[in-house]
Write a protein that holds these residues in place. Structure first.
Motif, PDB file in Angstrom:
ATOM      1  N   ALA A   1       0.821  -1.206   0.000  1.00 45.34           N
ATOM      2  CA  ALA A   1       0.000   0.000   0.000  1.00 45.34           C
ATOM      3  C   ALA A   1       0.856   1.257   0.000  1.00 45.34           C
ATOM      4  CB  ALA A   1      -0.930  -0.015   1.199  1.00 45.34           C
ATOM      5  N   ALA A   2       2.115   1.129   0.370  1.00 47.97           N
ATOM      6  CA  ALA A   2       2.993   2.298   0.461  1.00 47.97           C
ATOM      7  C   ALA A   2       4.137   2.164  -0.539  1.00 47.97           C
ATOM      8  CB  ALA A   2       3.541   2.435   1.879  1.00 47.97           C
ATOM      9  N   PRO A   3       3.984   2.770  -1.702  1.00 46.20           N
ATOM     10  CA  PRO A   3       5.023   2.642  -2.730  1.00 46.20           C
ATOM     11  C   PRO A   3       6.304   3.395  -2.379  1.00 46.20           C
ATOM     12  CG  PRO A   3       3.387   4.242  -3.409  1.00 46.20           C
ATOM     13  CD  PRO A   3       2.879   3.621  -2.137  1.00 46.20           C
ATOM     14  N   LYS A   4       7.374   2.998  -3.017  1.00 45.50           N
ATOM     15  CA  LYS A   4       8.659   3.701  -2.947  1.00 45.50           C
ATOM     16  C   LYS A   4       8.756   4.512  -4.234  1.00 45.50           C
ATOM     17  CE  LYS A   4      10.225  -0.566  -1.909  1.00 45.50           C
ATOM     18  NZ  LYS A   4      11.220  -1.633  -1.901  1.00 45.50           N
ATOM     19  N   LEU A   5       8.912   5.835  -4.101  1.00 41.03           N
ATOM     20  CA  LEU A   5       8.814   6.701  -5.277  1.00 41.03           C
ATOM     21  C   LEU A   5      10.109   7.444  -5.585  1.00 41.03           C
ATOM     22  CD1 LEU A   5       5.307   8.296  -4.599  1.00 41.03           C
ATOM     23  CD2 LEU A   5       5.857   6.282  -5.988  1.00 41.03           C
ATOM     24  N   LEU A   6      10.383   7.577  -6.872  1.00 41.05           N
ATOM     25  CA  LEU A   6      11.519   8.326  -7.392  1.00 41.05           C
ATOM     26  C   LEU A   6      11.009   9.522  -8.184  1.00 41.05           C
ATOM     27  CD1 LEU A   6      13.574   5.407  -8.933  1.00 41.05           C
ATOM     28  CD2 LEU A   6      14.439   6.994  -7.226  1.00 41.05           C
TER      29      LEU A   6
ATOM     30  N   THR B   1       2.014  10.375  -3.165  1.00 46.16           N
ATOM     31  CA  THR B   1       3.334  10.728  -2.630  1.00 46.16           C
ATOM     32  C   THR B   1       3.285  10.803  -1.111  1.00 46.16           C
ATOM     33  OG1 THR B   1       3.804  11.912  -4.677  1.00 46.16           O
ATOM     34  CG2 THR B   1       5.228  12.393  -2.793  1.00 46.16           C
ATOM     35  N   GLU B   2       2.227  11.353  -0.559  1.00 43.25           N
ATOM     36  CA  GLU B   2       2.077  11.406   0.896  1.00 43.25           C
ATOM     37  C   GLU B   2       2.048  10.020   1.510  1.00 43.25           C
ATOM     38  OE1 GLU B   2      -1.527  13.666   1.339  1.00 43.25           O
ATOM     39  OE2 GLU B   2      -0.515  15.562   0.840  1.00 43.25           O
TER      40      GLU B   2
ATOM     41  N   LEU C   1      21.176  23.134  -9.221  1.00 47.03           N
ATOM     42  CA  LEU C   1      19.937  23.901  -9.096  1.00 47.03           C
ATOM     43  C   LEU C   1      18.903  23.156  -8.254  1.00 47.03           C
ATOM     44  CD1 LEU C   1      19.595  25.388 -12.693  1.00 47.03           C
ATOM     45  CD2 LEU C   1      20.380  26.538 -10.607  1.00 47.03           C
ATOM     46  N   ASN C   2      19.008  21.832  -8.198  1.00 48.68           N
ATOM     47  CA  ASN C   2      18.161  20.989  -7.340  1.00 48.68           C
ATOM     48  C   ASN C   2      16.663  21.203  -7.562  1.00 48.68           C
ATOM     49  OD1 ASN C   2      20.293  19.612  -5.996  1.00 48.68           O
ATOM     50  ND2 ASN C   2      20.665  21.452  -4.802  1.00 48.68           N
ATOM     51  N   CYS C   3      16.248  21.216  -8.805  1.00 47.41           N
ATOM     52  CA  CYS C   3      14.839  21.459  -9.132  1.00 47.41           C
ATOM     53  C   CYS C   3      13.906  20.387  -8.571  1.00 47.41           C
ATOM     54  CB  CYS C   3      14.655  21.572 -10.639  1.00 47.41           C
ATOM     55  SG  CYS C   3      15.545  22.987 -11.340  1.00 47.41           S
ATOM     56  N   ALA C   4      14.296  19.123  -8.614  1.00 48.01           N
ATOM     57  CA  ALA C   4      13.436  18.062  -8.078  1.00 48.01           C
ATOM     58  C   ALA C   4      13.271  18.234  -6.574  1.00 48.01           C
ATOM     59  CB  ALA C   4      14.007  16.690  -8.414  1.00 48.01           C
ATOM     60  N   ARG C   5      14.373  18.446  -5.874  1.00 49.95           N
ATOM     61  CA  ARG C   5      14.306  18.644  -4.418  1.00 49.95           C
ATOM     62  C   ARG C   5      13.434  19.849  -4.079  1.00 49.95           C
ATOM     63  NH1 ARG C   5      19.178  21.148  -1.924  1.00 49.95           N
ATOM     64  NH2 ARG C   5      17.829  22.959  -2.027  1.00 49.95           N
ATOM     65  N   LYS C   6      13.658  20.958  -4.763  1.00 49.07           N
ATOM     66  CA  LYS C   6      12.899  22.180  -4.477  1.00 49.07           C
ATOM     67  C   LYS C   6      11.419  22.017  -4.798  1.00 49.07           C
ATOM     68  CE  LYS C   6      16.831  25.273  -4.972  1.00 49.07           C
ATOM     69  NZ  LYS C   6      17.512  26.253  -5.823  1.00 49.07           N
ATOM     70  N   SER C   7      11.091  21.283  -5.852  1.00 48.28           N
ATOM     71  CA  SER C   7       9.684  21.050  -6.192  1.00 48.28           C
ATOM     72  C   SER C   7       8.983  20.276  -5.087  1.00 48.28           C
ATOM     73  CB  SER C   7       9.570  20.289  -7.515  1.00 48.28           C
ATOM     74  OG  SER C   7      10.037  21.075  -8.583  1.00 48.28           O
ATOM     75  N   LEU C   8       9.636  19.244  -4.577  1.00 50.15           N
ATOM     76  CA  LEU C   8       9.050  18.475  -3.476  1.00 50.15           C
ATOM     77  C   LEU C   8       8.900  19.340  -2.224  1.00 50.15           C
ATOM     78  CD1 LEU C   8      10.926  15.111  -4.023  1.00 50.15           C
ATOM     79  CD2 LEU C   8       8.452  15.430  -4.124  1.00 50.15           C
ATOM     80  N   GLU C   9       9.919  20.130  -1.922  1.00 50.47           N
ATOM     81  CA  GLU C   9       9.845  20.996  -0.749  1.00 50.47           C
ATOM     82  C   GLU C   9       8.737  22.033  -0.879  1.00 50.47           C
ATOM     83  OE1 GLU C   9      14.542  20.691   0.607  1.00 50.47           O
ATOM     84  OE2 GLU C   9      13.893  22.401  -0.593  1.00 50.47           O
ATOM     85  N   GLU C  10       8.598  22.626  -2.056  1.00 47.04           N
ATOM     86  CA  GLU C  10       7.545  23.627  -2.276  1.00 47.04           C
ATOM     87  C   GLU C  10       6.153  23.026  -2.102  1.00 47.04           C
ATOM     88  OE1 GLU C  10       7.418  27.018  -2.959  1.00 47.04           O
ATOM     89  OE2 GLU C  10       9.529  27.013  -2.392  1.00 47.04           O
ATOM     90  N   ALA C  11       6.026  21.725  -2.349  1.00 45.37           N
ATOM     91  CA  ALA C  11       4.748  21.037  -2.179  1.00 45.37           C
ATOM     92  C   ALA C  11       4.551  20.568  -0.738  1.00 45.37           C
ATOM     93  CB  ALA C  11       4.659  19.865  -3.148  1.00 45.37           C
ATOM     94  N   GLY C  12       5.533  20.838   0.115  1.00 45.39           N
ATOM     95  CA  GLY C  12       5.395  20.498   1.530  1.00 45.39           C
ATOM     96  C   GLY C  12       6.061  19.217   1.971  1.00 45.39           C
ATOM     97  N   PHE C  13       6.791  18.559   1.081  1.00 49.85           N
ATOM     98  CA  PHE C  13       7.471  17.319   1.458  1.00 49.85           C
ATOM     99  C   PHE C  13       8.844  17.644   2.039  1.00 49.85           C
ATOM    100  CE2 PHE C  13       4.427  16.179  -1.808  1.00 49.85           C
ATOM    101  CZ  PHE C  13       3.754  15.136  -1.185  1.00 49.85           C
ATOM    102  N   THR C  14       9.162  17.017   3.152  1.00 52.89           N
ATOM    103  CA  THR C  14      10.445  17.284   3.801  1.00 52.89           C
ATOM    104  C   THR C  14      11.229  16.006   4.098  1.00 52.89           C
ATOM    105  OG1 THR C  14       9.370  17.280   5.980  1.00 52.89           O
ATOM    106  CG2 THR C  14       9.638  19.416   4.881  1.00 52.89           C
ATOM    107  N   ASP C  15      10.548  14.888   4.201  1.00 51.17           N
ATOM    108  CA  ASP C  15      11.200  13.637   4.569  1.00 51.17           C
ATOM    109  C   ASP C  15      11.463  12.789   3.321  1.00 51.17           C
ATOM    110  OD1 ASP C  15      12.248  11.522   6.006  1.00 51.17           O
ATOM    111  OD2 ASP C  15      10.293  10.718   6.570  1.00 51.17           O
ATOM    112  N   PHE C  16      12.573  13.093   2.654  1.00 44.84           N
ATOM    113  CA  PHE C  16      12.918  12.330   1.451  1.00 44.84           C
ATOM    114  C   PHE C  16      14.423  12.331   1.250  1.00 44.84           C
ATOM    115  CE2 PHE C  16      11.927  16.656   0.054  1.00 44.84           C
ATOM    116  CZ  PHE C  16      13.006  16.987  -0.754  1.00 44.84           C
TER     117      PHE C  16
END
Length: 127
Positions: A11-16, A61-62, A75-90
């Motif tokens: 039920a809890a996928p591992k996502l890239l 994702t949650e 530039l870390n666009c993937a990291r920043k996109s996740l952070e802007e959406a509120g994700f911090t634990d990755f």
């Protein structure tokens, strides 16, 4: 018929999430995520959906057991996109930290393998 490996039966996928940007290192990040998906390590998921705040993508994702962002350059666009959406634990892997330089790192099988070996351990301790 070959058996397809699956990373996401629980039920809890591992996502890239790969930056998949316009530079060669973005293309490399994309191919690394696709390889790890094909190998059953994790599932490549839609970074554009994160940026667009698509509700289904955010909910999946949650619910993920593990999230890893792969960025090609500092530039870390993937990291920043996740952070802007509120994700911090990755987890986060920046290909530049592995020696891949923007404009000097065209995608090759060897580069994909090298980078995939750096990303895969982020999922090693999960069932």
């Amino acid at each position: 018929m070959s058996e397809k490996k699956s990373c996401c039966c629980s039920a809890a996928p591992k996502l890239l999430f790969a930056c998949s940007g316009g530079a060669d290192v973005g293309a490399l990040a994309d191919q690394v995520a696709r390889k790890l998906t094909a190998d059953g390590v994790a599932k490549m998921f839609c970074l554009a959906g994160i940026g667009g705040r698509v509700s289904g993508i955010l909910k999946t994702t949650e619910a993920a057991s593990k999230i890893v962002a792969i960025d090609g350059c500092p530039l870390n666009c993937a990291r920043k996109s996740l952070e802007e959406a509120g994700f911090t634990d990755f987890g986060h892997v920046q290909l530049a930290d592995l020696g891949f330089k923007k404009g000097e790192s065209p995608v090759t099988e060897e580069r994909v393998m090298t980078a995939a070996m750096a990303v895969a351990p982020h999922f090693a301790n999960l069932s």
